[in-house]
Design a protein around this motif. Structure first.
Motif, PDB file in Angstrom:
ATOM      1  N   ALA A  15      47.422  30.231  43.422  1.00  0.00           N
ATOM      2  CA  ALA A  15      46.904  30.706  42.137  1.00  0.00           C
ATOM      3  C   ALA A  15      46.985  29.571  41.114  1.00  0.00           C
ATOM      4  CB  ALA A  15      47.713  31.898  41.664  1.00  0.00           C
ATOM      5  N   LYS A  16      45.970  29.464  40.270  1.00  0.00           N
ATOM      6  CA  LYS A  16      45.948  28.391  39.270  1.00  0.00           C
ATOM      7  C   LYS A  16      46.812  28.782  38.073  1.00  0.00           C
ATOM      8  CE  LYS A  16      42.267  25.394  40.267  1.00  0.00           C
ATOM      9  NZ  LYS A  16      42.380  25.619  41.672  1.00  0.00           N
ATOM     10  N   LYS A  17      47.457  27.768  37.537  1.00  0.00           N
ATOM     11  CA  LYS A  17      48.302  28.023  36.356  1.00  0.00           C
ATOM     12  C   LYS A  17      47.554  27.660  35.086  1.00  0.00           C
ATOM     13  CE  LYS A  17      52.260  26.616  39.091  1.00  0.00           C
ATOM     14  NZ  LYS A  17      51.932  25.399  39.800  1.00  0.00           N
ATOM     15  N   ARG A  18      48.009  28.199  33.986  1.00  0.00           N
ATOM     16  CA  ARG A  18      47.452  27.834  32.684  1.00  0.00           C
ATOM     17  C   ARG A  18      47.828  26.378  32.383  1.00  0.00           C
ATOM     18  NH1 ARG A  18      49.639  30.713  28.290  1.00  0.00           N
ATOM     19  NH2 ARG A  18      51.454  31.443  29.425  1.00  0.00           N
ATOM     20  N   PRO A  19      47.074  25.697  31.493  1.00  0.00           N
ATOM     21  CA  PRO A  19      47.443  24.311  31.159  1.00  0.00           C
ATOM     22  C   PRO A  19      48.866  24.264  30.607  1.00  0.00           C
ATOM     23  CG  PRO A  19      45.331  24.933  30.155  1.00  0.00           C
ATOM     24  CD  PRO A  19      45.900  26.173  30.747  1.00  0.00           C
ATOM     25  N   THR A  20      49.574  23.204  30.963  1.00  0.00           N
ATOM     26  CA  THR A  20      50.979  23.111  30.530  1.00  0.00           C
ATOM     27  C   THR A  20      51.086  23.103  29.002  1.00  0.00           C
ATOM     28  OG1 THR A  20      50.858  20.724  30.744  1.00  0.00           O
ATOM     29  CG2 THR A  20      51.776  21.930  32.607  1.00  0.00           C
ATOM     30  N   THR A  21      50.113  22.462  28.348  1.00  0.00           N
ATOM     31  CA  THR A  21      50.167  22.391  26.875  1.00  0.00           C
ATOM     32  C   THR A  21      50.072  23.782  26.258  1.00  0.00           C
ATOM     33  OG1 THR A  21      47.802  21.979  26.981  1.00  0.00           O
ATOM     34  CG2 THR A  21      49.219  20.065  26.601  1.00  0.00           C
ATOM     35  N   GLU A  22      49.364  24.656  26.939  1.00  0.00           N
ATOM     36  CA  GLU A  22      49.225  26.025  26.421  1.00  0.00           C
ATOM     37  C   GLU A  22      50.469  26.847  26.731  1.00  0.00           C
ATOM     38  OE1 GLU A  22      45.584  28.216  27.621  1.00  0.00           O
ATOM     39  OE2 GLU A  22      46.938  29.907  27.992  1.00  0.00           O
ATOM     40  N   TYR A  31      50.702  31.864  35.156  1.00  0.00           N
ATOM     41  CA  TYR A  31      49.443  31.862  35.912  1.00  0.00           C
ATOM     42  C   TYR A  31      48.265  32.324  35.066  1.00  0.00           C
ATOM     43  CZ  TYR A  31      52.222  30.718  39.894  1.00  0.00           C
ATOM     44  OH  TYR A  31      53.061  30.052  40.742  1.00  0.00           O
ATOM     45  N   LEU A  32      47.100  31.758  35.402  1.00  0.00           N
ATOM     46  CA  LEU A  32      45.862  32.112  34.692  1.00  0.00           C
ATOM     47  C   LEU A  32      45.519  33.567  34.931  1.00  0.00           C
ATOM     48  CD1 LEU A  32      43.115  29.406  35.378  1.00  0.00           C
ATOM     49  CD2 LEU A  32      43.953  30.148  33.142  1.00  0.00           C
ATOM     50  N   ASP A  33      45.095  34.245  33.889  1.00  0.00           N
ATOM     51  CA  ASP A  33      44.550  35.586  34.052  1.00  0.00           C
ATOM     52  C   ASP A  33      43.104  35.434  34.509  1.00  0.00           C
ATOM     53  OD1 ASP A  33      46.644  37.200  33.354  1.00  0.00           O
ATOM     54  OD2 ASP A  33      46.227  37.017  31.210  1.00  0.00           O
ATOM     55  N   LEU A  34      42.804  35.859  35.702  1.00  0.00           N
ATOM     56  CA  LEU A  34      41.429  35.739  36.211  1.00  0.00           C
ATOM     57  C   LEU A  34      40.676  37.039  35.964  1.00  0.00           C
ATOM     58  CD1 LEU A  34      42.100  34.062  39.686  1.00  0.00           C
ATOM     59  CD2 LEU A  34      41.310  32.950  37.587  1.00  0.00           C
ATOM     60  N   GLU A  35      39.383  36.925  35.812  1.00  0.00           N
ATOM     61  CA  GLU A  35      38.549  38.130  35.779  1.00  0.00           C
ATOM     62  C   GLU A  35      38.747  38.855  37.111  1.00  0.00           C
ATOM     63  OE1 GLU A  35      36.721  39.345  33.349  1.00  0.00           O
ATOM     64  OE2 GLU A  35      37.394  37.701  32.071  1.00  0.00           O
ATOM     65  N   PRO A  36      38.787  40.195  37.100  1.00  0.00           N
ATOM     66  CA  PRO A  36      39.060  40.930  38.346  1.00  0.00           C
ATOM     67  C   PRO A  36      38.157  40.521  39.508  1.00  0.00           C
ATOM     68  CG  PRO A  36      39.104  42.432  36.480  1.00  0.00           C
ATOM     69  CD  PRO A  36      38.675  41.100  35.942  1.00  0.00           C
ATOM     70  N   GLU A  37      36.848  40.268  39.218  1.00  0.00           N
ATOM     71  CA  GLU A  37      35.941  39.920  40.327  1.00  0.00           C
ATOM     72  C   GLU A  37      36.284  38.555  40.906  1.00  0.00           C
ATOM     73  OE1 GLU A  37      34.281  40.021  36.934  1.00  0.00           O
ATOM     74  OE2 GLU A  37      35.088  42.040  37.185  1.00  0.00           O
ATOM     75  N   VAL A  38      36.667  37.630  40.014  1.00  0.00           N
ATOM     76  CA  VAL A  38      37.019  36.274  40.482  1.00  0.00           C
ATOM     77  C   VAL A  38      38.292  36.348  41.324  1.00  0.00           C
ATOM     78  CG1 VAL A  38      37.644  33.943  39.748  1.00  0.00           C
ATOM     79  CG2 VAL A  38      35.953  35.260  38.438  1.00  0.00           C
ATOM     80  N   ARG A  39      39.304  37.086  40.789  1.00  0.00           N
ATOM     81  CA  ARG A  39      40.558  37.231  41.536  1.00  0.00           C
ATOM     82  C   ARG A  39      40.282  37.858  42.895  1.00  0.00           C
ATOM     83  NH1 ARG A  39      44.712  41.294  39.038  1.00  0.00           N
ATOM     84  NH2 ARG A  39      42.978  42.662  39.569  1.00  0.00           N
ATOM     85  N   GLU A  40      39.478  38.898  42.909  1.00  0.00           N
ATOM     86  CA  GLU A  40      39.203  39.599  44.175  1.00  0.00           C
ATOM     87  C   GLU A  40      38.595  38.647  45.202  1.00  0.00           C
ATOM     88  OE1 GLU A  40      37.582  43.447  44.175  1.00  0.00           O
ATOM     89  OE2 GLU A  40      37.196  43.342  46.326  1.00  0.00           O
ATOM     90  N   LYS A  41      37.611  37.865  44.741  1.00  0.00           N
ATOM     91  CA  LYS A  41      36.931  36.943  45.671  1.00  0.00           C
ATOM     92  C   LYS A  41      37.934  35.918  46.232  1.00  0.00           C
ATOM     93  CE  LYS A  41      32.694  34.215  45.864  1.00  0.00           C
ATOM     94  NZ  LYS A  41      32.842  32.806  45.615  1.00  0.00           N
ATOM     95  N   GLN A  42      38.721  35.340  45.314  1.00  0.00           N
ATOM     96  CA  GLN A  42      39.658  34.301  45.751  1.00  0.00           C
ATOM     97  C   GLN A  42      40.717  34.864  46.695  1.00  0.00           C
ATOM     98  OE1 GLN A  42      41.321  32.245  42.372  1.00  0.00           O
ATOM     99  NE2 GLN A  42      39.360  31.398  41.725  1.00  0.00           N
ATOM    100  N   VAL A  43      41.270  36.011  46.330  1.00  0.00           N
ATOM    101  CA  VAL A  43      42.370  36.558  47.133  1.00  0.00           C
ATOM    102  C   VAL A  43      41.857  37.054  48.482  1.00  0.00           C
ATOM    103  CG1 VAL A  43      44.162  38.343  47.221  1.00  0.00           C
ATOM    104  CG2 VAL A  43      43.788  37.073  45.113  1.00  0.00           C
ATOM    105  N   ARG A  44      40.667  37.620  48.511  1.00  0.00           N
ATOM    106  CA  ARG A  44      40.118  38.057  49.799  1.00  0.00           C
ATOM    107  C   ARG A  44      39.902  36.855  50.727  1.00  0.00           C
ATOM    108  NH1 ARG A  44      35.450  42.521  49.042  1.00  0.00           N
ATOM    109  NH2 ARG A  44      35.430  42.239  51.304  1.00  0.00           N
TER     110      ARG A  44
END
Ligand code: SF4
Length: 494
Positions: A15-22, A31-44
């Protein structure tokens, strides 16, 4: 049936993390909050890398998941997009997958066949899949309160509301017992609340699970120290069985290094607890690292938690020290082979954010100012060896001593067992040589009808072991109270 070629088509992707500066500007999970569809695609895609091995080493055994999580089964369900059944199969073995998905160092991944197969693209990202199933389950309303339809009429007291105590409580409540969890702190959760920083697990994740337990019928009492506010005689009179899930919070101190007595040298938990309380809204931490040169001694989980916390508090500098050499994963890109990987020094998200680490060094002395406050540390290069009797020995490697600024030193060098508490004295509980609570093969302590689980039994360990022991002790208590049990018992006492 899994896709046998999935791992050939796609490499592992964490899983991708948010930028360290942020992320150093807030306390939210990294961790980055992904749009549900993006998360679903990546995790599947990631779940689709699982080969559904004939012998899935990830799933159990000495190096795999202590809970016996049905990993290949739910990997395939996620690959096919059946989140509801995946949630069902995940919760069949794990009461709190959102905790393990965030906090467990994933021995299952180290045991994964793809982790030890050259050029296979890395272990299946099991933890990522697990967390996604757990989060989707909550988001889609797939997590329900499971109320027992029977009542045994038996009362059980669980002392401590960390992951072991909560798992035991949920299992026993679901089996029809009347369970009360006692927590001496003002809020529930034990280490999950005041030990784990928000950037690793936001407390709303804990609170929604507590709400589920309440709905199922588990009762909670906070601000009560059992053994003091509720005497052992009262405990015995009110409850048919007791589960001790009191943790192993006696921090290991440094009793030999000159200057330990200086102001500004603290045990790690003395820093983490008020910092986590501050995030909960209890006001500024009296031990904030703001503006200070912070040195953390110890390279494990607790040290990394102090590290990320000190960075967010606005430390002038953060330096973490360890006597062991730099982990292989930092020296090069290779994955250390099973089964060593999760237990060696690791790089945590906090280490990417700021600060510095030094390996193979030991503090020779803490140096104070005229007011008796630590201001510097003197370091020397060392090597850790075993002596003739197999005991650990730290051997100086150089005459050279490096002096560095340090006006806050945090000792994160481990835990030495359960804290001293009147409850254990009054129950006449026997401790092991490691300072943990002794028990028989049925988890019963030397006090009849009193059981133990989690860190209090095992010593400071992984959240997954705490949950596994909580589930197992529930089976033992159920048998003690009713003569038999259908509850699972994934592990035995060590
Ligand atoms: Fe899948 Fe790895 Fe487990 Fe095999 S060992 S079943 S590839 S997760």
């Amino acid at each position: 049936m899994a896709d046998p070629h999935g791992f050939l088509k796609n490499d592992r992707a964490d899983a991708k993390k948010r930028p360290t500066t942020e992320r150093v500007e807030d306390w939210r999970e990294v961790y980055l909050d992904l749009e549900p569809e993006v998360r679903e695609k990546q995790v599947r895609t990631q779940a689709g890398r699982c080969m559904d091995c004939g012998i899935p080493f990830c799933h159990s055994g000495s190096a795999g998941c202590p809970l016996g999580n049905l990993i290949p089964e739910w990997n395939d369900l996620v690959r096919r997009g059946d989140w509801e059944l995946a949630s069902d199969r995940l919760h069949a073995t794990n009461n709190f997958p959102e905790f393990t998905g965030r906090l467990c160092p994933a021995p299952c991944e180290a045991a994964c066949v793809l982790a030890i197969t050259p050029d296979a693209g890395g272990a299946v990202a099991i933890k990522r899949v697990e967390q996604a199933i757990a989060d989707v389950s909550w988001e889609q309303g797939l997590v329900h309160a499971s109320q027992s339809t029977v009542s045994s009429g038996k009362k059980v007291a669980v002392v401590g509301s960390g992951p072991a105590g909560l798992a035991a409580a949920q299992q026993l409540t679901r089996a029809g017992h009347h369970v009360t969890v006692f927590e001496r702190d003002d809020r529930l959760g034990g280490l999950l609340r005041y030990g784990i920083p928000e950037f690793k697990m936001e407390k709303k994740v804990l609170d929604r699970r507590l709400a589920q337990l309440r709905k199922e019928g588990t009762k909670f009492v906070t601000g009560v120290e059992v053994g003091v506010d509720l005497t052992v005689d009262q405990l015995r009179a009110k409850f048919d069985a007791v589960v001790l899930a009191v943790g192993a919070l006696r921090g290991r101190d440094d009793t030999t290094t000159p200057g330990r007595e200086l102001a500004g040298v603290h045990l790690a938990m003395d820093h983490l607890v008020p910092a986590n309380r501050a995030v909960e809204g209890d006001g500024p931490s009296p031990l904030s690292a703001e503006g200070k040169h912070v040195v953390i001694i110890g390279g494990g989980d607790t040290g990394a938690d102090c590290y990320g916390t000190a960075v967010r508090e606005g430390a002038a500098s953060v330096l973490q020290l360890d006597q062991y050499p730099m982990p292989p994963s930092q020296r090069d890109d290779s994955r250390s082979p099973w089964p060593v990987w999760p237990w060696i020094l690791r790089t945590y998200a906090a280490h990417e954010e700021a600060g510095e680490r030094k390996f193979a060094v030991a503090v020779e002395r803490f140096i104070g100012d005229d007011d008796g406050h630590v201001r510097q540390i003197a370091l020397r290069k060392v090597r850790v060896e075993k002596d003739a009797e197999g005991r650990r020995a730290v051997v100086p490697m150089s005459e050279e001593v490096e002096v560095l600024p340090a006006d806050m030193v945090l000792l994160a060098i481990g835990f030495e067992g359960v804290e001293h508490m009147r409850l254990l004295d009054d129950l006449d509980i026997t401790l092991t040589r490691r300072g943990t609570i002794s028990c028989g093969s049925d988890w019963e302590t030397t006090a009849p009808g009193v059981f133990v689980c989690g860190d209090a039994h095992r010593g400071a360990s992984l959240v997954v072991w705490a949950i596994a022991e909580g589930r197992s002790v529930a089976n033992a208590v159920d048998r003690f109270l009713t003569g038999s049990s259908d509850l699972p018992s994934p592990v035995v006492p060590n």
